[in-house]
Write an enzyme that holds these catalytic residues in place. Sequence first.
Site, short mmCIF file in Angstrom:
data_model
loop_
_atom_site.label_atom_id
_atom_site.label_comp_id
_atom_site.label_asym_id
_atom_site.label_seq_id
_atom_site.Cartn_x
_atom_site.Cartn_y
_atom_site.Cartn_z
N ASP A 124 0.85 -1.19 0.00
CA ASP A 124 0.00 0.00 0.00
C ASP A 124 0.89 1.24 0.00
O ASP A 124 2.10 1.15 0.23
CB ASP A 124 -1.02 0.00 1.15
CG ASP A 124 -0.38 0.17 2.51
OD1 ASP A 124 -1.09 0.63 3.42
OD2 ASP A 124 0.81 -0.14 2.69
N PHE A 181 6.92 2.28 -4.20
CA PHE A 181 8.32 2.54 -3.80
C PHE A 181 8.80 3.96 -4.10
O PHE A 181 9.83 4.38 -3.58
CB PHE A 181 9.30 1.52 -4.42
CG PHE A 181 9.12 0.13 -3.89
CD1 PHE A 181 9.53 -0.21 -2.61
CD2 PHE A 181 8.52 -0.85 -4.67
CE1 PHE A 181 9.36 -1.49 -2.11
CE2 PHE A 181 8.34 -2.14 -4.18
CZ PHE A 181 8.76 -2.46 -2.91
#
Length: 224
Positions: free
Chosen positions: A64, A77
Site C-alpha cells: 500500500d 516505492f
Amino acid sequence: MAVITNDWLPAIDAEFRKPYYAQLYKFIREEYNTRKIFPPADDIFNAFHLTPLSQVKVLILGQDPYHNDGQAHGLCFSVKPEVDIPPSLENIYKELKEDLGCYIPNNGYLVKWARQGVLMLNTVLTVRAHQANSHQGQGWEQFTDAIIHTVNQVDRPIVYLLWGRPAQSKIPMLTNPKHLILKAPHPSPLSAYRGFFGCKHFSQTNDFLKANGMEPVDWQIENI
C-alpha cells in the site's frame, strides 16, 4: 480521482461497473472528504497514466502507499523529489549499485522507470495518513488483481519483480509462458539481508528483455 483515459480503459472498463467498485468508490470518496488520505486523489491512478498497457514490460508489485506526509504519488516505492528516500528504496538503490553500477541518487522519484514501461503497482492504492494498511480489504485488491490478470494476458515478454510474500502470493495468477517471474525477499531493512541483496533482478530483467528483442530499462535515477 483522475480518470484513466489511455489504453488501460478498454482493458479494465468492466471493473468500474462492478458492485465492489461502486462500494469502493463510495468508501474512498468518504475517506477523502473526512480524513487525510494519501496519495492526493488526482495521483491515485498515476501508475496507469504513466505506463500505458501497450508499453508494460516490467511489473513491480508493492503493498500500500507510503503513509507519511508528501511521500506517496501513485507509484509503488517512489516518493516525490523533495522527500527523503525511504529505507526500502535505499536498499533498492544499493542493489542497483551492486548489480549494475548505478550511482545512488539524491532523490526517490521513480517516474523515469514508469515512463520506460515499468508498471509500479501497489495492491492497495490509497491509505490513511500515518496508518499503514488502513485501506486493505475495501476492494482495491480485487481491482489490482484485475490489473495483474490483464497484464498476464499480454502476448509479449514481461518481467514480474515480486519482492516479499504478499507480492509472491500473486504467482498463481501468472500463467503466461512468455513472462518471467523473479522472486526475492522484500527490500525493507527487516528482510533485505535475507536475499534481496544479491538477487540481481535488475540485470536479469534487462538480459531477458534484450534476449527477446526488447529495449532494456535504464534503471539509473539521476540526481536532481
